[in-house]
Scaffold this motif. Structure first.
Motif, short mmCIF file in Angstrom:
data_model
loop_
_atom_site.label_atom_id
_atom_site.label_comp_id
_atom_site.label_asym_id
_atom_site.label_seq_id
_atom_site.Cartn_x
_atom_site.Cartn_y
_atom_site.Cartn_z
N SER A 1 -7.69 -2.66 -4.28
CA SER A 1 -7.46 -1.22 -4.13
C SER A 1 -8.78 -0.48 -3.90
O SER A 1 -8.84 0.47 -3.11
N SER B 1 -3.74 4.00 -3.04
CA SER B 1 -2.80 3.65 -4.09
C SER B 1 -2.03 2.41 -3.65
O SER B 1 -1.41 2.41 -2.58
N LEU B 2 -2.10 1.35 -4.46
CA LEU B 2 -1.40 0.10 -4.18
C LEU B 2 -0.43 -0.19 -5.30
O LEU B 2 -0.65 0.21 -6.45
N GLN C 1 -4.48 3.01 -8.64
CA GLN C 1 -4.95 4.22 -7.97
C GLN C 1 -6.48 4.20 -7.93
O GLN C 1 -7.12 4.35 -8.97
N VAL D 1 -10.76 2.86 -10.75
CA VAL D 1 -9.36 2.49 -10.52
C VAL D 1 -8.59 2.69 -11.82
O VAL D 1 -8.97 2.13 -12.85
N ILE E 1 0.86 -1.17 0.00
CA ILE E 1 0.00 0.00 0.00
C ILE E 1 0.90 1.22 0.00
O ILE E 1 1.68 1.43 0.93
#
Length: 143
Positions: free
Chosen positions: A63, A35-36, A99, A114, A26
């Motif tokens: 996410s 955001s990952l 995101q 996303v 993360i």
């Protein structure tokens, strides 16, 4: 979400066995956004050597869950009821960023967008995810 809670939440998500296997990290969590990051590697590629579409779908969903978590009360849980993903291009190496941004949250539904980008910042996919907001967490454990 306060910093202590965010840190605990981050550790919990990153330590799930599947997430750990994929190398999920993360990067940031804010109000209604997250955001990952994963790195394209042996555990995330398809037989052609590019990022597996299933990994894209999974990470988009994760996410979106992290993003909506910031708006849930202690007795609410978000459940995915619809997902649509468009993959525009493949990627074979580097970091991939997911995101997630909650576009709208009602009492019973959340709509999350996303954007998925490669290490060069190029858009490789987009997802639109709808989650139902339900009360209580059901457990299969019996007392």
């Amino acid at each position: 979400m306060d910093e202590a809670l965010a840190g605990s939440f981050k550790r919990t998500i990153e330590e799930l066995p599947l997430h750990k296997f994929l190398g999920l990290k993360i990067s940031s969590v804010g109000e209604l956004e997250a955001s990952l990051i994963i790195v394209v590697g042996d555990s995330t590629i398809n037989p052609a050597g590019s990022l597996h579409g299933g990994v894209i779908y999974l990470m988009a969903d994760v996410s979106s869950s992290v993003a909506i978590e910031t708006s849930l009360s202690s007795d609410e849980h978000a459940v995915t009821i619809d997902t649509q993903t468009s993959i525009y291009r493949g990627t074979t190496e580097g970091e991939v960023t997911f995101q997630a941004l909650v576009a709208r949250r009602t009492r019973r539904l959340a709509f999350i967008n996303v954007k998925i980008t490669d290490s060069k910042g190029q858009l490789i996919a987009e997802s639109r995810i709808t989650k139902a907001i339900v009360n209580g967490v059901h457990s299969s454990k019996k007392s």
